[in-house]
Motif scaffolding. Structure first.
Motif, PDB file in Angstrom:
ATOM      1  N   LEU A  59       0.832  -1.205   0.000  1.00 63.56           N
ATOM      2  CA  LEU A  59       0.000   0.000   0.000  1.00 63.56           C
ATOM      3  C   LEU A  59       0.865   1.253   0.000  1.00 63.56           C
ATOM      4  O   LEU A  59       0.560   2.238  -0.680  1.00 63.56           O
ATOM      5  N   GLU A  60       1.949   1.223   0.764  1.00 61.79           N
ATOM      6  CA  GLU A  60       2.855   2.366   0.811  1.00 61.79           C
ATOM      7  C   GLU A  60       3.542   2.562  -0.545  1.00 61.79           C
ATOM      8  O   GLU A  60       3.670   3.691  -1.032  1.00 61.79           O
ATOM      9  N   LEU A  61       3.951   1.455  -1.161  1.00 62.12           N
ATOM     10  CA  LEU A  61       4.557   1.539  -2.489  1.00 62.12           C
ATOM     11  C   LEU A  61       3.582   2.153  -3.485  1.00 62.12           C
ATOM     12  O   LEU A  61       3.930   3.048  -4.264  1.00 62.12           O
ATOM     13  N   SER A  62       2.346   1.680  -3.437  1.00 57.70           N
ATOM     14  CA  SER A  62       1.322   2.185  -4.337  1.00 57.70           C
ATOM     15  C   SER A  62       1.103   3.675  -4.145  1.00 57.70           C
ATOM     16  O   SER A  62       0.949   4.426  -5.125  1.00 57.70           O
ATOM     17  N   ALA A  63       1.094   4.118  -2.888  1.00 55.09           N
ATOM     18  CA  ALA A  63       0.863   5.532  -2.592  1.00 55.09           C
ATOM     19  C   ALA A  63       1.994   6.406  -3.122  1.00 55.09           C
ATOM     20  O   ALA A  63       1.756   7.473  -3.704  1.00 55.09           O
ATOM     21  N   VAL A  64       3.228   5.969  -2.929  1.00 56.65           N
ATOM     22  CA  VAL A  64       4.376   6.761  -3.379  1.00 56.65           C
ATOM     23  C   VAL A  64       4.415   6.816  -4.904  1.00 56.65           C
ATOM     24  O   VAL A  64       4.653   7.871  -5.500  1.00 56.65           O
ATOM     25  N   VAL A  65       4.170   5.674  -5.559  1.00 57.02           N
ATOM     26  CA  VAL A  65       4.180   5.642  -7.017  1.00 57.02           C
ATOM     27  C   VAL A  65       3.067   6.525  -7.584  1.00 57.02           C
ATOM     28  O   VAL A  65       3.268   7.254  -8.556  1.00 57.02           O
ATOM     29  N   ALA A  66       1.901   6.478  -6.958  1.00 57.68           N
ATOM     30  CA  ALA A  66       0.785   7.305  -7.418  1.00 57.68           C
ATOM     31  C   ALA A  66       1.109   8.788  -7.262  1.00 57.68           C
ATOM     32  O   ALA A  66       0.770   9.605  -8.128  1.00 57.68           O
ATOM     33  N   ASP A  67       1.773   9.144  -6.177  1.00 58.21           N
ATOM     34  CA  ASP A  67       2.119  10.541  -5.937  1.00 58.21           C
ATOM     35  C   ASP A  67       3.212  11.020  -6.890  1.00 58.21           C
ATOM     36  O   ASP A  67       3.165  12.143  -7.390  1.00 58.21           O
ATOM     37  N   ARG A  68       4.180  10.151  -7.157  1.00 60.30           N
ATOM     38  CA  ARG A  68       5.328  10.554  -7.961  1.00 60.30           C
ATOM     39  C   ARG A  68       5.040  10.522  -9.457  1.00 60.30           C
ATOM     40  O   ARG A  68       5.495  11.394 -10.199  1.00 60.30           O
ATOM     41  N   TRP A  69       4.299   9.495  -9.929  1.00 61.48           N
ATOM     42  CA  TRP A  69       4.107   9.333 -11.366  1.00 61.48           C
ATOM     43  C   TRP A  69       2.638   9.301 -11.791  1.00 61.48           C
ATOM     44  O   TRP A  69       2.337   9.096 -12.958  1.00 61.48           O
ATOM     45  N   GLN A  70       1.725   9.467 -10.840  1.00 67.68           N
ATOM     46  CA  GLN A  70       0.291   9.401 -11.141  1.00 67.68           C
ATOM     47  C   GLN A  70      -0.065   8.072 -11.812  1.00 67.68           C
ATOM     48  O   GLN A  70      -0.829   8.020 -12.781  1.00 67.68           O
ATOM     49  N   VAL A  71       0.500   7.005 -11.289  1.00 70.63           N
ATOM     50  CA  VAL A  71       0.275   5.658 -11.806  1.00 70.63           C
ATOM     51  C   VAL A  71      -0.219   4.770 -10.674  1.00 70.63           C
ATOM     52  O   VAL A  71       0.293   4.839  -9.555  1.00 70.63           O
ATOM     53  N   SER A  72      -1.235   3.956 -10.970  1.00 71.28           N
ATOM     54  CA  SER A  72      -1.739   3.029  -9.956  1.00 71.28           C
ATOM     55  C   SER A  72      -1.123   1.648 -10.174  1.00 71.28           C
ATOM     56  O   SER A  72      -0.913   1.217 -11.308  1.00 71.28           O
ATOM     57  N   ILE A  73      -0.853   0.962  -9.078  1.00 76.74           N
ATOM     58  CA  ILE A  73      -0.280  -0.379  -9.125  1.00 76.74           C
ATOM     59  C   ILE A  73      -1.365  -1.375  -8.756  1.00 76.74           C
ATOM     60  O   ILE A  73      -2.090  -1.179  -7.780  1.00 76.74           O
ATOM     61  N   PRO A  74      -1.514  -2.463  -9.497  1.00 77.89           N
ATOM     62  CA  PRO A  74      -2.566  -3.441  -9.194  1.00 77.89           C
ATOM     63  C   PRO A  74      -2.315  -4.159  -7.876  1.00 77.89           C
ATOM     64  O   PRO A  74      -1.184  -4.215  -7.379  1.00 77.89           O
ATOM     65  N   GLU A  75      -3.393  -4.707  -7.323  1.00 77.78           N
ATOM     66  CA  GLU A  75      -3.285  -5.412  -6.043  1.00 77.78           C
ATOM     67  C   GLU A  75      -2.351  -6.615  -6.130  1.00 77.78           C
ATOM     68  O   GLU A  75      -1.777  -7.031  -5.130  1.00 77.78           O
ATOM     69  N   GLN A  76      -2.204  -7.180  -7.319  1.00 80.86           N
ATOM     70  CA  GLN A  76      -1.357  -8.353  -7.502  1.00 80.86           C
ATOM     71  C   GLN A  76       0.127  -8.004  -7.596  1.00 80.86           C
ATOM     72  O   GLN A  76       0.953  -8.871  -7.901  1.00 80.86           O
ATOM     73  N   ALA A  77       0.505  -6.751  -7.318  1.00 80.58           N
ATOM     74  CA  ALA A  77       1.903  -6.338  -7.458  1.00 80.58           C
ATOM     75  C   ALA A  77       2.837  -7.151  -6.578  1.00 80.58           C
ATOM     76  O   ALA A  77       4.021  -7.292  -6.898  1.00 80.58           O
ATOM     77  N   GLY A  78       2.325  -7.697  -5.480  1.00 76.19           N
ATOM     78  CA  GLY A  78       3.172  -8.498  -4.605  1.00 76.19           C
ATOM     79  C   GLY A  78       3.740  -9.720  -5.285  1.00 76.19           C
ATOM     80  O   GLY A  78       4.769 -10.269  -4.853  1.00 76.19           O
ATOM     81  N   GLN A  79       3.096 -10.169  -6.355  1.00 79.91           N
ATOM     82  CA  GLN A  79       3.577 -11.340  -7.087  1.00 79.91           C
ATOM     83  C   GLN A  79       4.612 -10.978  -8.147  1.00 79.91           C
ATOM     84  O   GLN A  79       5.148 -11.856  -8.824  1.00 79.91           O
ATOM     85  N   LEU A  80       4.891  -9.693  -8.285  1.00 80.90           N
ATOM     86  CA  LEU A  80       5.836  -9.224  -9.294  1.00 80.90           C
ATOM     87  C   LEU A  80       7.209  -8.978  -8.691  1.00 80.90           C
ATOM     88  O   LEU A  80       7.339  -8.645  -7.514  1.00 80.90           O
ATOM     89  N   SER A  81       8.235  -9.114  -9.522  1.00 76.06           N
ATOM     90  CA  SER A  81       9.585  -8.754  -9.107  1.00 76.06           C
ATOM     91  C   SER A  81       9.750  -7.241  -9.199  1.00 76.06           C
ATOM     92  O   SER A  81       8.915  -6.550  -9.790  1.00 76.06           O
ATOM     93  N   ILE A  82      10.833  -6.726  -8.650  1.00 78.09           N
ATOM     94  CA  ILE A  82      11.081  -5.284  -8.731  1.00 78.09           C
ATOM     95  C   ILE A  82      11.227  -4.834 -10.182  1.00 78.09           C
ATOM     96  O   ILE A  82      10.611  -3.831 -10.585  1.00 78.09           O
ATOM     97  N   PRO A  83      11.995  -5.543 -11.040  1.00 78.68           N
ATOM     98  CA  PRO A  83      12.053  -5.121 -12.454  1.00 78.68           C
ATOM     99  C   PRO A  83      10.693  -5.155 -13.144  1.00 78.68           C
ATOM    100  O   PRO A  83      10.404  -4.299 -13.977  1.00 78.68           O
ATOM    101  N   ALA A  84       9.846  -6.133 -12.775  1.00 70.37           N
ATOM    102  CA  ALA A  84       8.518  -6.213 -13.388  1.00 70.37           C
ATOM    103  C   ALA A  84       7.652  -5.027 -12.969  1.00 70.37           C
ATOM    104  O   ALA A  84       6.909  -4.469 -13.776  1.00 70.37           O
ATOM    105  N   VAL A  85       7.741  -4.631 -11.714  1.00 67.76           N
ATOM    106  CA  VAL A  85       7.006  -3.452 -11.244  1.00 67.76           C
ATOM    107  C   VAL A  85       7.522  -2.213 -11.973  1.00 67.76           C
ATOM    108  O   VAL A  85       6.743  -1.342 -12.398  1.00 67.76           O
TER     109      VAL A  85
END
Length: 268
Positions: A47-73
């Protein structure tokens, strides 16, 4: 590699996870292919990652992001911050629509119509659809880029839809050709929609600039060559009307014309 503000996006996402989400940087370095969950990121961290990314790039991250690697995110964020490419270019050619259609749709003679193609190989035909391989002249590094495209022409609407089958650095490349009659001749328009892969050497913005620059050059070349053919045809019609014999065929530009209805594009 996807880059933002001069830094790889993977490094940006890693920094956020370390600074805001409690990620162990050493653990991430040891297992670059591990998912965020495998690296110990729980729902609150995500949730914190999603909030920072949304604030910095105006991009939302899906709930399934936990299944992704850092390069995939990082790839996901980069794709959403770099909108797809779109270009529109056209030229008015002082020649009849039927002639412009025939000349520019004869894929087999694109090496004489464009300045960038060294080889055209027809792979398959099915009605008005043709699949073919294009090979360009070597670039400044000696690389001769080559790919397979497929295009379908509609002689009734005077439109062509094409796409790259072998996409190379593109996630996709789609091209729409349109032909319309105008007072000064025939307008031929190219619309290209595409997206670059995260691993591509350039992003969508840079490729858009390249395509726009190259399209202007190639459209000018095509205009000159088709108008030359039109003048040759008009002169021959006058000679024929006067009862004179038709000169022997062989002019390189005249050979460009063919009855194929498959069509072509500058960045096909």
């Amino acid at each position: 590699m996807t880059v933002t503000h001069g830094r790889p996006m993977t490094a940006e996402i890693t920094d956020i996870l370390v600074a805001h989400c409690g990620l162990d940087a050493d653990a991430a370095a040891r297992a670059p292919a591990a998912s965020l969950e495998e690296l110990g990121m729980d729902s609150l961290a995500l949730l914190e990652l999603s909030a920072v990314v949304a604030d910095r790039w105006q991009v939302s991250i899906p709930e399934q992001a936990g299944q992704l690697s850092i390069p995939a995110v990082a790839d996901l964020v980069a794709r959403r911050t770099d909108p797809p490419g779109h270009t529109e270019n056209s030229v008015v050619i002082d020649a009849p629509l039927a002639l412009v259609w025939d000349v520019t749709n004869d894929v087999t003679n694109w090496t004489e119509l464009f300045t960038e193609y060294a080889v055209v190989e027809i792979l398959h035909r099915d009605g008005h659809t043709v699949r073919f391989r294009l090979t360009m002249y070597p670039d400044e590094n000696g690389v001769a880029w080559s790919w397979v495209s497929e295009r379908t022409a509609d002689p009734v609407s005077r439109q062509v839809r094409a796409h790259r089958v072998e996409t190379g650095p593109f996630e996709y490349m789609r091209i729409h050709w349109r032909y319309t009659e105008e007072a000064d001749g025939t307008r031929m328009a190219w619309t290209q929609d595409f997206a670059m892969k995260p691993t591509a050497p350039v992003d969508n913005v840079a490729m858009t600039e390249r395509i726009n620059t190259n399209s202007v050059i190639q459209l000018a070349v095509i205009k000159d060559r088709v108008e030359r053919i039109a003048r040759q045809r008009e002169e021959q019609d006058r000679l024929d009307a006067g009862g004179q014999d038709r000169p022997a065929a062989g002019d390189a530009q005249d050979r460009v014309v063919a009855g194929d209805a498959s069509t072509g594009a500058g960045d096909e």
